[in-house]
Scaffold this motif. Structure first.
Motif, PDB file in Angstrom:
ATOM      1  N   GLU A   6      45.737  27.971  30.476  1.00 50.51           N
ATOM      2  CA  GLU A   6      45.634  28.910  30.740  1.00 50.51           C
ATOM      3  C   GLU A   6      46.692  29.906  32.198  1.00 50.51           C
ATOM      4  O   GLU A   6      47.021  30.705  31.700  1.00 50.51           O
ATOM      5  CB  GLU A   6      44.130  29.447  32.206  1.00 50.51           C
ATOM      6  N   LEU A   7      47.206  28.618  32.811  1.00 51.30           N
ATOM      7  CA  LEU A   7      48.320  29.021  33.602  1.00 51.30           C
ATOM      8  C   LEU A   7      49.855  29.471  32.518  1.00 51.30           C
ATOM      9  O   LEU A   7      50.231  30.287  32.782  1.00 51.30           O
ATOM     10  CB  LEU A   7      49.161  28.385  34.193  1.00 51.30           C
ATOM     11  N   LYS A   8      49.495  28.899  31.605  1.00 47.74           N
ATOM     12  CA  LYS A   8      50.831  28.608  30.489  1.00 47.74           C
ATOM     13  C   LYS A   8      50.589  29.938  29.573  1.00 47.74           C
ATOM     14  O   LYS A   8      51.291  30.825  29.436  1.00 47.74           O
ATOM     15  CB  LYS A   8      50.295  27.455  29.877  1.00 47.74           C
ATOM     16  N   ALA A   9      49.150  30.572  29.823  1.00 47.20           N
ATOM     17  CA  ALA A   9      48.957  31.939  28.843  1.00 47.20           C
ATOM     18  C   ALA A   9      49.462  32.998  29.877  1.00 47.20           C
ATOM     19  O   ALA A   9      49.773  33.369  29.378  1.00 47.20           O
ATOM     20  CB  ALA A   9      47.958  32.015  28.494  1.00 47.20           C
ATOM     21  N   VAL A  10      48.991  32.640  30.824  1.00 47.11           N
ATOM     22  CA  VAL A  10      49.254  33.780  31.988  1.00 47.11           C
ATOM     23  C   VAL A  10      50.726  34.036  32.534  1.00 47.11           C
ATOM     24  O   VAL A  10      51.439  35.212  32.216  1.00 47.11           O
ATOM     25  CB  VAL A  10      48.918  33.828  33.623  1.00 47.11           C
ATOM     26  N   LEU A  11      51.588  32.514  32.468  1.00 47.25           N
ATOM     27  CA  LEU A  11      53.247  33.232  32.457  1.00 47.25           C
ATOM     28  C   LEU A  11      53.819  33.298  31.397  1.00 47.25           C
ATOM     29  O   LEU A  11      54.884  33.978  31.836  1.00 47.25           O
ATOM     30  CB  LEU A  11      53.485  31.552  32.997  1.00 47.25           C
ATOM     31  N   LYS A  12      53.721  33.091  29.958  1.00 45.03           N
ATOM     32  CA  LYS A  12      54.282  33.621  29.379  1.00 45.03           C
ATOM     33  C   LYS A  12      53.809  35.195  29.100  1.00 45.03           C
ATOM     34  O   LYS A  12      54.908  36.048  29.130  1.00 45.03           O
ATOM     35  CB  LYS A  12      53.474  32.644  27.567  1.00 45.03           C
ATOM     36  N   ASP A  13      53.177  35.396  29.113  1.00 45.98           N
ATOM     37  CA  ASP A  13      52.185  36.892  29.554  1.00 45.98           C
ATOM     38  C   ASP A  13      53.299  37.515  30.317  1.00 45.98           C
ATOM     39  O   ASP A  13      53.678  38.708  30.421  1.00 45.98           O
ATOM     40  CB  ASP A  13      50.519  37.111  29.738  1.00 45.98           C
ATOM     41  N   THR A  14      53.456  37.249  31.455  1.00 47.16           N
ATOM     42  CA  THR A  14      53.566  37.737  32.478  1.00 47.16           C
ATOM     43  C   THR A  14      55.548  38.077  32.328  1.00 47.16           C
ATOM     44  O   THR A  14      56.199  38.981  32.633  1.00 47.16           O
ATOM     45  CB  THR A  14      53.686  37.039  34.518  1.00 47.16           C
ATOM     46  N   LEU A  15      56.465  36.632  31.591  1.00 51.14           N
ATOM     47  CA  LEU A  15      57.165  37.252  31.634  1.00 51.14           C
ATOM     48  C   LEU A  15      57.505  37.508  30.076  1.00 51.14           C
ATOM     49  O   LEU A  15      58.274  38.435  30.018  1.00 51.14           O
ATOM     50  CB  LEU A  15      58.408  35.655  31.220  1.00 51.14           C
ATOM     51  N   GLU A  16      56.557  38.079  28.890  1.00 52.54           N
ATOM     52  CA  GLU A  16      56.625  39.052  27.748  1.00 52.54           C
ATOM     53  C   GLU A  16      56.925  40.301  28.994  1.00 52.54           C
ATOM     54  O   GLU A  16      57.460  41.520  28.261  1.00 52.54           O
ATOM     55  CB  GLU A  16      55.716  38.751  27.238  1.00 52.54           C
ATOM     56  N   LYS A  17      56.467  40.884  29.442  1.00 50.08           N
ATOM     57  CA  LYS A  17      55.803  42.112  30.079  1.00 50.08           C
ATOM     58  C   LYS A  17      56.994  42.705  30.910  1.00 50.08           C
ATOM     59  O   LYS A  17      57.012  43.771  31.192  1.00 50.08           O
ATOM     60  CB  LYS A  17      54.892  42.388  30.995  1.00 50.08           C
ATOM     61  N   ARG A  18      57.452  41.159  31.582  1.00 52.63           N
ATOM     62  CA  ARG A  18      58.727  41.816  32.564  1.00 52.63           C
ATOM     63  C   ARG A  18      60.134  41.908  32.080  1.00 52.63           C
ATOM     64  O   ARG A  18      61.400  41.957  32.120  1.00 52.63           O
ATOM     65  CB  ARG A  18      58.943  40.533  33.922  1.00 52.63           C
ATOM     66  N   GLY A  19      60.271  41.599  30.081  1.00 55.35           N
ATOM     67  CA  GLY A  19      61.047  41.507  29.429  1.00 55.35           C
ATOM     68  C   GLY A  19      62.082  40.220  29.550  1.00 55.35           C
ATOM     69  O   GLY A  19      63.247  40.297  28.403  1.00 55.35           O
ATOM     70  N   ALA A  20      61.239  39.207  30.938  1.00 59.75           N
ATOM     71  CA  ALA A  20      62.672  38.092  30.423  1.00 59.75           C
ATOM     72  C   ALA A  20      62.341  37.023  29.794  1.00 59.75           C
ATOM     73  O   ALA A  20      63.159  36.563  29.095  1.00 59.75           O
ATOM     74  CB  ALA A  20      62.208  37.772  32.084  1.00 59.75           C
TER      75      ALA A  20
END
Length: 162
Positions: A6-20
């Motif tokens: 779950e932490l990996k999924a949230v981290l990936k989603d956050t990085l995608e949303k920020r464009g990072a």
């Protein structure tokens, strides 16, 4: 408590949303390319036409903040590290540009010219609308007279069509 998945999924989603995430992937590709690039293998000399084309592409990539793509283009093509002077490029391509439009890559003006024909007022109107608007999505399979007019040039750092 959250699981590792779950932490990996949230981290990936956050990085995608920020464009990072896209930037990180592009940086990794550029670094892998640089590591694999054989500097001992001589590059074929650039033709005059390829030098000009590569410079138009580099100007476009840098304007849109595709810095890793631009660095790969420069390394792979053998393009000089220092960009060509814009006035030199415009002169070589027989482009007469309005000094007020120098913040936009030459490639945008060339595309506008071919989309609107050689009507100087259409090209002027395209550029006079400023660089804060975006290109509309166009169906390029239609003849030019059936397409919507181009409303403007994308703002620096924005992708055309978004």
């Amino acid at each position: 408590m959250a699981t590792i998945a779950e932490l990996k999924a949230v981290l990936k989603d956050t990085l995608e949303k920020r464009g990072a995430l896209g930037q990180i992937k592009a940086r990794i590709r550029a670094e892998v390319f640089n590591a694999l690039d054989d500097q001992s293998e001589p590059r074929p000399p650039l033709s005059h036409e390829n030098l000009l084309i590569n410079e138009l592409i580099r100007e476009y990539l840098e304007y849109n903040k595709y810095k890793y793509s631009a660095s790969v283009l420069t390394a792979e093509s053998g393009q000089p590290e220092v960009p060509l002077d814009r006035q030199f490029l415009a002169h070589e391509l027989n482009i007469v540009e309005d000094p007020n439009r120098r913040s936009v890559p030459l490639l945008y003006g060339m595309v506008a010219h071919f989309l609107h024909g050689s009507k100087e007022e259409d090209i002027h109107n395209t550029f006079s609308k400023g660089s804060s608007q975006q290109f509309p999505r166009q169906n390029l399979s239609k003849p030019p007279h059936e397409r919507n007019r181009m409303d403007g040039i994308p703002e620096s750092g924005r992708m055309a069509g978004n």
